[in-house]
Design a protein around this motif. Structure first.
Motif, PDB file in Angstrom:
ATOM      1  N   TYR A  90      -0.766 -70.622  73.050  1.00 24.95           N
ATOM      2  CA  TYR A  90      -1.543 -70.066  71.939  1.00 24.95           C
ATOM      3  C   TYR A  90      -1.452 -68.545  71.817  1.00 24.95           C
ATOM      4  O   TYR A  90      -2.044 -67.968  70.911  1.00 24.95           O
ATOM      5  N   GLY A  91      -0.779 -67.883  72.731  1.00 23.85           N
ATOM      6  CA  GLY A  91      -0.647 -66.437  72.674  1.00 23.85           C
ATOM      7  C   GLY A  91      -1.862 -65.739  73.285  1.00 23.85           C
ATOM      8  O   GLY A  91      -2.824 -66.374  73.696  1.00 23.85           O
ATOM      9  N   ASN A  92      -1.809 -64.410  73.319  1.00 25.93           N
ATOM     10  CA  ASN A  92      -2.891 -63.632  73.921  1.00 25.93           C
ATOM     11  C   ASN A  92      -4.189 -63.742  73.144  1.00 25.93           C
ATOM     12  O   ASN A  92      -5.245 -63.368  73.646  1.00 25.93           O
ATOM     13  N   PHE A  93      -4.117 -64.251  71.930  1.00 23.39           N
ATOM     14  CA  PHE A  93      -5.321 -64.403  71.105  1.00 23.39           C
ATOM     15  C   PHE A  93      -6.344 -65.306  71.782  1.00 23.39           C
ATOM     16  O   PHE A  93      -7.541 -65.152  71.575  1.00 23.39           O
ATOM     17  N   ILE A  94      -5.892 -66.223  72.599  1.00 23.79           N
ATOM     18  CA  ILE A  94      -6.810 -67.173  73.231  1.00 23.79           C
ATOM     19  C   ILE A  94      -7.681 -66.495  74.291  1.00 23.79           C
ATOM     20  O   ILE A  94      -8.714 -67.020  74.680  1.00 23.79           O
ATOM     21  N   LEU A  95      -7.297 -65.308  74.721  1.00 18.92           N
ATOM     22  CA  LEU A  95      -8.065 -64.577  75.730  1.00 18.92           C
ATOM     23  C   LEU A  95      -9.080 -63.658  75.058  1.00 18.92           C
ATOM     24  O   LEU A  95      -8.745 -62.940  74.129  1.00 18.92           O
ATOM     25  N   TYR A  96     -10.306 -63.691  75.539  1.00 21.57           N
ATOM     26  CA  TYR A  96     -11.310 -62.758  75.021  1.00 21.57           C
ATOM     27  C   TYR A  96     -11.002 -61.333  75.443  1.00 21.57           C
ATOM     28  O   TYR A  96     -11.343 -60.387  74.766  1.00 21.57           O
ATOM     29  N   LYS A  97     -10.353 -61.170  76.591  1.00 17.31           N
ATOM     30  CA  LYS A  97      -9.971 -59.846  77.069  1.00 17.31           C
ATOM     31  C   LYS A  97      -8.457 -59.805  77.200  1.00 17.31           C
ATOM     32  O   LYS A  97      -7.904 -60.065  78.269  1.00 17.31           O
ATOM     33  N   PRO A  98      -7.760 -59.500  76.092  1.00 15.47           N
ATOM     34  CA  PRO A  98      -6.298 -59.489  76.166  1.00 15.47           C
ATOM     35  C   PRO A  98      -5.810 -58.375  77.090  1.00 15.47           C
ATOM     36  O   PRO A  98      -6.457 -57.347  77.212  1.00 15.47           O
ATOM     37  N   PRO A  99      -4.663 -58.579  77.741  1.00 10.47           N
ATOM     38  CA  PRO A  99      -4.150 -57.555  78.648  1.00 10.47           C
ATOM     39  C   PRO A  99      -3.670 -56.328  77.870  1.00 10.47           C
ATOM     40  O   PRO A  99      -3.347 -56.411  76.680  1.00 10.47           O
ATOM     41  N   VAL A 100      -3.650 -55.187  78.541  1.00  8.93           N
ATOM     42  CA  VAL A 100      -3.163 -53.959  77.917  1.00  8.93           C
ATOM     43  C   VAL A 100      -1.638 -54.017  77.912  1.00  8.93           C
ATOM     44  O   VAL A 100      -1.005 -54.002  78.957  1.00  8.93           O
ATOM     45  N   MET A 101      -1.085 -54.139  76.717  1.00  8.10           N
ATOM     46  CA  MET A 101       0.363 -54.181  76.520  1.00  8.10           C
ATOM     47  C   MET A 101       0.673 -53.321  75.306  1.00  8.10           C
ATOM     48  O   MET A 101      -0.240 -52.873  74.608  1.00  8.10           O
ATOM     49  N   ALA A 102       1.933 -53.110  75.036  1.00  9.00           N
ATOM     50  CA  ALA A 102       2.304 -52.311  73.869  1.00  9.00           C
ATOM     51  C   ALA A 102       1.752 -52.929  72.587  1.00  9.00           C
ATOM     52  O   ALA A 102       1.270 -52.227  71.704  1.00  9.00           O
ATOM     53  N   SER A 103       1.774 -54.261  72.499  1.00  7.72           N
ATOM     54  CA  SER A 103       1.305 -54.923  71.281  1.00  7.72           C
ATOM     55  C   SER A 103      -0.219 -54.900  71.141  1.00  7.72           C
ATOM     56  O   SER A 103      -0.741 -54.987  70.042  1.00  7.72           O
ATOM     57  N   THR A 104      -0.951 -54.770  72.246  1.00  6.92           N
ATOM     58  CA  THR A 104      -2.414 -54.757  72.173  1.00  6.92           C
ATOM     59  C   THR A 104      -2.986 -53.360  72.406  1.00  6.92           C
ATOM     60  O   THR A 104      -4.204 -53.193  72.419  1.00  6.92           O
ATOM     61  N   LEU A 105      -2.125 -52.384  72.585  1.00  2.23           N
ATOM     62  CA  LEU A 105      -2.587 -51.023  72.863  1.00  2.23           C
ATOM     63  C   LEU A 105      -3.477 -50.492  71.741  1.00  2.23           C
ATOM     64  O   LEU A 105      -4.473 -49.806  72.008  1.00  2.23           O
ATOM     65  N   ILE A 106      -3.170 -50.827  70.518  1.00  2.58           N
ATOM     66  CA  ILE A 106      -3.977 -50.358  69.386  1.00  2.58           C
ATOM     67  C   ILE A 106      -5.408 -50.884  69.490  1.00  2.58           C
ATOM     68  O   ILE A 106      -6.364 -50.211  69.115  1.00  2.58           O
ATOM     69  N   LEU A 107      -5.577 -52.094  70.018  1.00  9.03           N
ATOM     70  CA  LEU A 107      -6.925 -52.655  70.182  1.00  9.03           C
ATOM     71  C   LEU A 107      -7.736 -51.860  71.195  1.00  9.03           C
ATOM     72  O   LEU A 107      -8.952 -51.718  71.061  1.00  9.03           O
ATOM     73  N   TRP A 108      -7.087 -51.352  72.211  1.00  9.20           N
ATOM     74  CA  TRP A 108      -7.775 -50.634  73.268  1.00  9.20           C
ATOM     75  C   TRP A 108      -7.975 -49.163  72.921  1.00  9.20           C
ATOM     76  O   TRP A 108      -8.969 -48.564  73.320  1.00  9.20           O
ATOM     77  N   VAL A 109      -7.034 -48.561  72.187  1.00 12.77           N
ATOM     78  CA  VAL A 109      -7.066 -47.121  71.935  1.00 12.77           C
ATOM     79  C   VAL A 109      -7.776 -46.764  70.632  1.00 12.77           C
ATOM     80  O   VAL A 109      -8.397 -45.704  70.529  1.00 12.77           O
ATOM     81  N   SER A 110      -7.720 -47.636  69.634  1.00 11.90           N
ATOM     82  CA  SER A 110      -8.264 -47.285  68.322  1.00 11.90           C
ATOM     83  C   SER A 110      -9.744 -46.915  68.337  1.00 11.90           C
ATOM     84  O   SER A 110     -10.128 -45.965  67.633  1.00 11.90           O
TER      85      SER A 110
END
Length: 156
Positions: A90-110
């Protein structure tokens, strides 16, 4: 006639889906295994509901995911194995706390970027306002002229 109506009403209530709702019952080999199961059902997001974990969701997909989690734990799989399987499917979407990766960096930094930009705007406006107030200070000659104009208006 009334007894017939009451019987029909009771039969209708008995056949409603809410009356027939089933509660999932899982039997575990150990308390530790049950604890891991409950942790996983709280950590994994329902892909259909999106704002509920698979433990709280009533969606059929969430039930399937709970069942798969249970089966994998019964097979001796670890918590990480179950998470890897779910992420692969299902991809990282299934995790409530997605790992810090290049694709999820915007979620953590924004959020940090938005807060910093907001503070910069507040400070810039406050600084501009104090600069505008400083620029409006009148020279001695201008103050005297203003006083004369105000006195002239009072005389008239």
């Amino acid at each position: 006639m009334r007894i017939c109506s009451i019987l029909v009403l009771l039969a209708g209530l008995w056949l409603t889906p809410s009356a027939m709702a089933a509660i999932d019952v899982y039997e575990f080999d150990s308390p530790k295994q049950e604890e891991v199961f409950h942790e996983l059902t709280r950590e994994l997001r329902c892909p259909k509901c999106q704002n509920q974990d698979i433990g709280d969701s009533d969606a059929e997909l969430a039930k399937d995911l709970r069942d798969k989690t249970y089966v994998m734990l019964q097979e001796g799989k670890s918590k990480d194995d179950v998470v890897e399987y779910m992420v692969a499917r299902y991809g990282n979407f299934i995790l409530y706390k997605p790992p810090v990766m290049a694709s999820t960096l915007i979620l953590w930094v924004s959020p940090v970027i938005v807060i910093v930009l907001g503070l910069l705007m507040v400070f810039a406006r406050a600084r501009k306002k104090t600069r505008d107030n400083a620029d409006s200070d009148l020279s001695a000659e201008e103050k005297e002229r203003l006083a004369n104009l105000l006195n002239k208006d009072k005389e008239n």
